[in-house]
Design an enzyme around this catalytic site. Structure first.
Site, mmCIF file in Angstrom:
data_model
loop_
_atom_site.group_PDB
_atom_site.id
_atom_site.type_symbol
_atom_site.label_atom_id
_atom_site.label_comp_id
_atom_site.label_asym_id
_atom_site.label_seq_id
_atom_site.Cartn_x
_atom_site.Cartn_y
_atom_site.Cartn_z
ATOM 1 N N ASP A 177 0.857 -1.181 0.000
ATOM 2 C CA ASP A 177 0.000 0.000 0.000
ATOM 3 C C ASP A 177 0.896 1.234 0.000
ATOM 4 O OD1 ASP A 177 -2.346 1.729 0.380
ATOM 5 O OD2 ASP A 177 -3.332 -0.133 0.995
ATOM 6 N N HIS A 252 -2.853 3.107 -4.652
ATOM 7 C CA HIS A 252 -2.220 2.664 -3.398
ATOM 8 C C HIS A 252 -0.777 2.221 -3.660
ATOM 9 C CE1 HIS A 252 -5.710 2.920 -0.736
ATOM 10 N NE2 HIS A 252 -6.438 2.527 -1.761
ATOM 11 N N GLU A 315 -9.695 2.661 -5.383
ATOM 12 C CA GLU A 315 -9.290 4.017 -5.029
ATOM 13 C C GLU A 315 -8.064 4.488 -5.820
ATOM 14 O OE1 GLU A 315 -10.925 4.225 -0.482
ATOM 15 O OE2 GLU A 315 -8.858 3.597 -0.747
HETATM 16 C C1 TNX Z 1 -11.090 1.744 1.847
HETATM 17 S S1 TNX Z 1 -11.546 -1.074 1.001
HETATM 18 C C2 TNX Z 1 -9.973 1.130 1.320
HETATM 19 C C3 TNX Z 1 -8.799 0.901 2.178
HETATM 20 C C4 TNX Z 1 -8.970 1.520 3.525
HETATM 21 C C5 TNX Z 1 -10.364 1.242 4.043
HETATM 22 C C6 TNX Z 1 -10.596 1.727 5.430
HETATM 23 C C7 TNX Z 1 -10.653 -0.635 -0.040
HETATM 24 C C8 TNX Z 1 -10.665 -1.524 -1.150
HETATM 25 N N1 TNX Z 1 -9.965 0.523 0.093
HETATM 26 O O1 TNX Z 1 -7.636 1.340 1.528
HETATM 27 O O2 TNX Z 1 -8.009 1.004 4.388
HETATM 28 O O3 TNX Z 1 -11.300 1.839 3.181
HETATM 29 O O4 TNX Z 1 -11.817 1.294 5.965
#
Ligand code: TNX
Length: 515
Positions: A177, A252, A315
């Site tokens: 990450d 990430h 994301e």
């Molecule tokens: C969203 S879930 C994210 C993570 C975070 C999380 C915290 C996801 C696929 N992406 O990077 O840690 O929310 O709840």
């Protein structure tokens, strides 16, 4: 009843089986490993040896392991357990099924069976019964984020062992990450030399500290060597758990870009990220970057026999691609309409690569945006929408919605007195009552719901104790969602959970007390 997750069918009988020093395990070559695993669990507290032999000796207590391909039980992971005064028989169609039967047997004994030294003065008895049991879903998962906070190898093994004591069969290991790259890659040593270490970490909640962030000034990091990983994968396999590694892309990615700046979109040098939230620094879309990541995956495939390989996909802000001349050029050359299609292109390249290597790609539901890769399986996290859409389109799905299965969220609506968490609220009852097959999925597509998974993201969980506090007992509830039949009875669950919590206390699990 003391069994979690609840078995499909239990018939209590008169009498009991008492383990004694002469009790033998009856196993052949094909069942010896699972018998040995049970002996490992039974030996410390009883102080008995549990010799393994191939044949029953009349008059001697025994636990028989029996592989039977013709056993009339749905699926491969079910089992039949019969406890009689002198003989316990576990039958199944697979070694995994035998193991699940052995776990049920452990839960019939006094909780002290989980102590790690000989306990005097306890009668190790199990009530006689006949159990026929099998899982509702084939994917019963627990995720652990070891990127935001590095978790020591010993704890990763404990986490896996606890999953296996809940008849879970999948450990999703979030290894990379923005804040850390945790897996040794021989071809690219800087990924861990540089990417595994951050200078310091944000103090407090990200949302409250956006304008005036404070940092703890303490370096944080760590990584798993390839040998550590082989050990953990084997440790999990011995407990009939598959390890699904996750290598995040194209978002990430800041830790990897800090290690190899040519993977990014900017000319400025980046450090490993020290705070939380969605990060604009994503991989660029150059051919060399795609090949770099395929090299990484080549080493990953060598370490993880898992059919599924997770490539993240969540994301990924598109701003840097929009502003980068190189990314725009690539988009036009490839004839793509927008940046979402660019992300899909990226994921498709990985899908093709994994498919060619006999594996299957799985990713978070953002991989739907811009078109889903042909063979992809979707992990639905932004609620259930992505899962519904994908299953109806004929793709396999693992349900992991943040509305029910994000165990980094608070467990009570009023979090005063609770350790700082990311937000949200998923009380135990809500986790328990989750139904993973949404009504919006047409009946002929329901089989695409492979199962369900609980998530532990560790932005605000710096230690194993903090992880355990959030994971349990909600992971126990999820195990029941994943294994047991769809009819739910929360008060019955709470009664059985009491026995499970007694075991978790002995295993030194820092679970949140049930109020
Ligand atoms: C969203 S879930 C994210 C993570 C975070 C999380 C915290 C996801 C696929 N992406 O990077 O840690 O929310 O709840």
């Amino acid at each position: 009843m003391t069994i979690v997750p609840k078995p499909v069918h239990v018939e209590l009988k008169d009498g009991k089986f008492i383990l004694d020093a002469e009790t033998r395990l009856i196993a052949g070559a094909d069942t010896a490993p699972v018998a040995r695993m049970l002996a490992q669990k039974l030996s410390p507290a009883t102080g008995f040896w549990f010799r393994q032999v191939e044949e029953v000796i009349p008059g001697q207590k025994c636990i028989v392991f029996h592989l039977d391909q013709d056993l009339a039980i749905p699926g491969l992971e079910g089992y039949r357990l019969t406890v009689q005064p002198d003989i316990v028989t576990i039958s199944a169609r697979s070694a995994a099924g035998l193991w699940h039967g052995a776990v049920t047997f452990l839960q019939l004994l006094p909780a002290a069976i989980f102590r790690q030294a000989k306990m005097e003065g306890i009668t190790w008895s199990a009530p006689c019964m006949d159990v026929v049991d099998y899982p509702r879903f084939g994917w019963r998962g627990g995720m652990l984020d070891c990127a935001r906070h590095f978790m020591p190898k010993e704890f990763v093994k404990k986490y896996i062992d606890l999953l296996s004591l809940h008849k879970m069969n999948s450990f999703h290991w979030h290894l990379t990450d923005d804040q850390g790259w945790r897996i040794e890659i021989k071809k690219y040593p800087r990924l861990t030399e540089v990417g595994a270490w951050r200078k310091q970490t944000l103090v407090g909640h990200w949302r409250e500290n956006k304008d005036n962030p404070r940092y703890d000034g303490k370096p944080h990091g760590g990584f798993y060597t390839q040998e550590d990983i082989r050990e953990i994968v084997q440790y999990a396999a011995e407990r009939y758990i598959n390890v699904v590694p996750e290598i995040e892309m194209p978002g990430h990615a800041q830790a990897a870009i800090a290690a190899y700046p040519e993977l990014g979109n900017l000319s400025d040098r980046l450090e490993v990220f020290q705070t939380w939230g969605i990060n604009p620094n994503v991989f660029n879309v150059e051919e060399s970057t795609i090949l770099f990541l395929q090299d990484v995956l080549t080493e990953v495939l060598d370490l993880f026999p898992s059919q599924f390989i997770h490539v993240g996909g969540d994301e990924c802000p598109k701003q840097q691609w929009q502003e980068s001349a190189a990314a725009q050029k690539r988009k036009h050359e490839l004839g793509l309409k927008d940046e979402h299609e660019l992300q899909s292109y990226f994921i498709r390249r990985m899908d093709t690569f994994l498919t060619e290597h006999g594996r299957r790609l799985i990713g978070w539901d953002e991989i739907l945006e811009g078109g889903l890769a042909q063979n992809a399986t979707v992990m639905s996290w932004r609620g259930e929408k992505g899962g519904i859409e994908s299953a109806n389109a004929g793709h396999d799905v693992v349900m992991a919605p943040n509305t029910y299965t994000y165990f980094d969220y608070y467990q009570v609506s009023d979090p005063v007195g609770e350790p700082l968490a990311i937000g949200g609220c998923i009380p135990l009852e809500k986790a328990y009552l989750y139904e993973p097959v949404p009504k919006e999925i047409s009946p002929e597509k329901v089989h695409h719901i492979l199962g369900v998974q609980g998530q532990i993201w560790t932005e605000y969980l710096p230690t194993p104790k903090a992880v355990e506090y959030m994971a349990y007992p909600r992971m126990s509830a999820l195990a029941e969602v994943a294994w047991s039949t769809a009819d739910k009875d929360y008060s019955d669950f709470l009664k059985r959970l009491k026995s499970q919590l007694e075991r978790l206390s002995i295993l030194d699990v820092n679970y949140r007390k049930v109020s």
